[in-house]
Design a protein around this motif. Structure first.
Motif, PDB file in Angstrom:
ATOM      1  N   UNK A 226       0.819  -1.213   0.000  1.00  0.00           N
ATOM      2  CA  UNK A 226       0.000   0.000   0.000  1.00  0.00           C
ATOM      3  C   UNK A 226       0.853   1.263   0.000  1.00  0.00           C
ATOM      4  N   UNK A 227       2.088   1.139   0.485  1.00  0.00           N
ATOM      5  CA  UNK A 227       2.965   2.305   0.576  1.00  0.00           C
ATOM      6  C   UNK A 227       4.017   2.337  -0.534  1.00  0.00           C
ATOM      7  N   UNK A 228       3.896   1.436  -1.509  1.00  0.00           N
ATOM      8  CA  UNK A 228       4.884   1.376  -2.596  1.00  0.00           C
ATOM      9  C   UNK A 228       4.967   2.725  -3.306  1.00  0.00           C
ATOM     10  N   UNK A 229       6.200   3.189  -3.523  1.00  0.00           N
ATOM     11  CA  UNK A 229       6.395   4.529  -4.085  1.00  0.00           C
ATOM     12  C   UNK A 229       6.520   4.534  -5.603  1.00  0.00           C
ATOM     13  N   UNK A 230       6.726   3.345  -6.196  1.00  0.00           N
ATOM     14  CA  UNK A 230       6.832   3.282  -7.654  1.00  0.00           C
ATOM     15  C   UNK A 230       6.411   1.897  -8.137  1.00  0.00           C
ATOM     16  N   UNK A 231       6.331   1.749  -9.451  1.00  0.00           N
ATOM     17  CA  UNK A 231       5.843   0.497 -10.034  1.00  0.00           C
ATOM     18  C   UNK A 231       6.763  -0.682  -9.722  1.00  0.00           C
ATOM     19  N   UNK A 232       8.075  -0.445  -9.710  1.00  0.00           N
ATOM     20  CA  UNK A 232       9.015  -1.535  -9.431  1.00  0.00           C
ATOM     21  C   UNK A 232       8.810  -2.080  -8.020  1.00  0.00           C
ATOM     22  N   UNK A 233       8.669  -1.173  -7.062  1.00  0.00           N
ATOM     23  CA  UNK A 233       8.427  -1.600  -5.683  1.00  0.00           C
ATOM     24  C   UNK A 233       7.119  -2.378  -5.583  1.00  0.00           C
TER      25      UNK A 233
END
Length: 204
Positions: free
Chosen positions: A169-176
């Motif tokens: 839910x806290x992923x900052x970008x698509x890779x994460x």
């Protein structure tokens, strides 16, 4: 870091993903479940640790499984009992519950008494199935030990799923996000195999 799932089909040897610290469960219900599962592992260790399990003792197996899968106890007193047992066992002693009943630490002694209290009431259906001989805990110690370890592993997997969900839910970008989705799939696979193995153990 990528928590690659190490999962095997054999119920008694299913491993779970390695991890760093995982956040505690949010609900009191889960904490109560944790306590019961932790007590079940200690009970199996104290009651059956010196019995044989394949080509090793139950103690060897439990100690290996907890260390290999980085399984720890939330209840620090139970963790202390486990560590003391492991130390006694490594020194060549053959520890049982009696070794913990007369310690100077009365809190530990009282906890061991609590842990060793087992519900012995027999289900009427079991009495019908086993007319002459109802299996005792001694007869079924392998099943009790295996299920206690599997539940312990399941607890860790469920916590890791919760933690990974928060990270997702806290992923900052698509890779994460993609990395977290992959980890989620691995953890759910591990959860499914562990859940399936419970039925396999119980139906043996």
């Amino acid at each position: 870091p990528n928590s690659g799932a190490k999962v095997f089909q054999e119920p008694s040897t299913i491993e779970i993903p390695g991890s760093e610290s995982v956040a505690s469960a949010d609900s009191i219900h889960l904490l109560d479940e944790d306590e019961r599962q932790e007590q079940a592992v200690i009970r199996a260790l104290l009651d059956f640790g010196l019995k044989m399990y394949h080509d090793q003792t139950v103690a060897d197996y439990i100690i290996h499984e907890l260390e290999e899968n980085e399984l720890t106890f939330n209840n620090k007193a139970l963790e202390n009992i486990f560590l003391q047992y492991k130390e006694m066992y490594a020194s060549g002693r053959q520890p049982t519950a009696k070794d913990f009943l007369y310690l100077e630490d009365r809190d530990i002694s009282s906890l061991v008494i609590q842990v060793m209290e087992v519900q012995t009431e027999i289900s009427p259906r079991w009495q019908e199935m086993y007319n002459e001989k109802i299996p005792t805990r001694e007869d079924m110690y392998i099943m009790e030990m295996e299920t206690s370890i599997i539940y312990f592993k399941l607890r860790k997997v469920k916590r890791m799923i919760q933690e990974n969900q928060r990270e997702m839910e806290q992923a900052s970008n698509d890779d994460d996000l993609l990395e977290r989705v992959a980890i989620h799939q691995q953890l759910k696979q591990a959860e499914m195999l562990l859940s399936q193995s419970l039925g396999t153990v119980i139906l043996k």
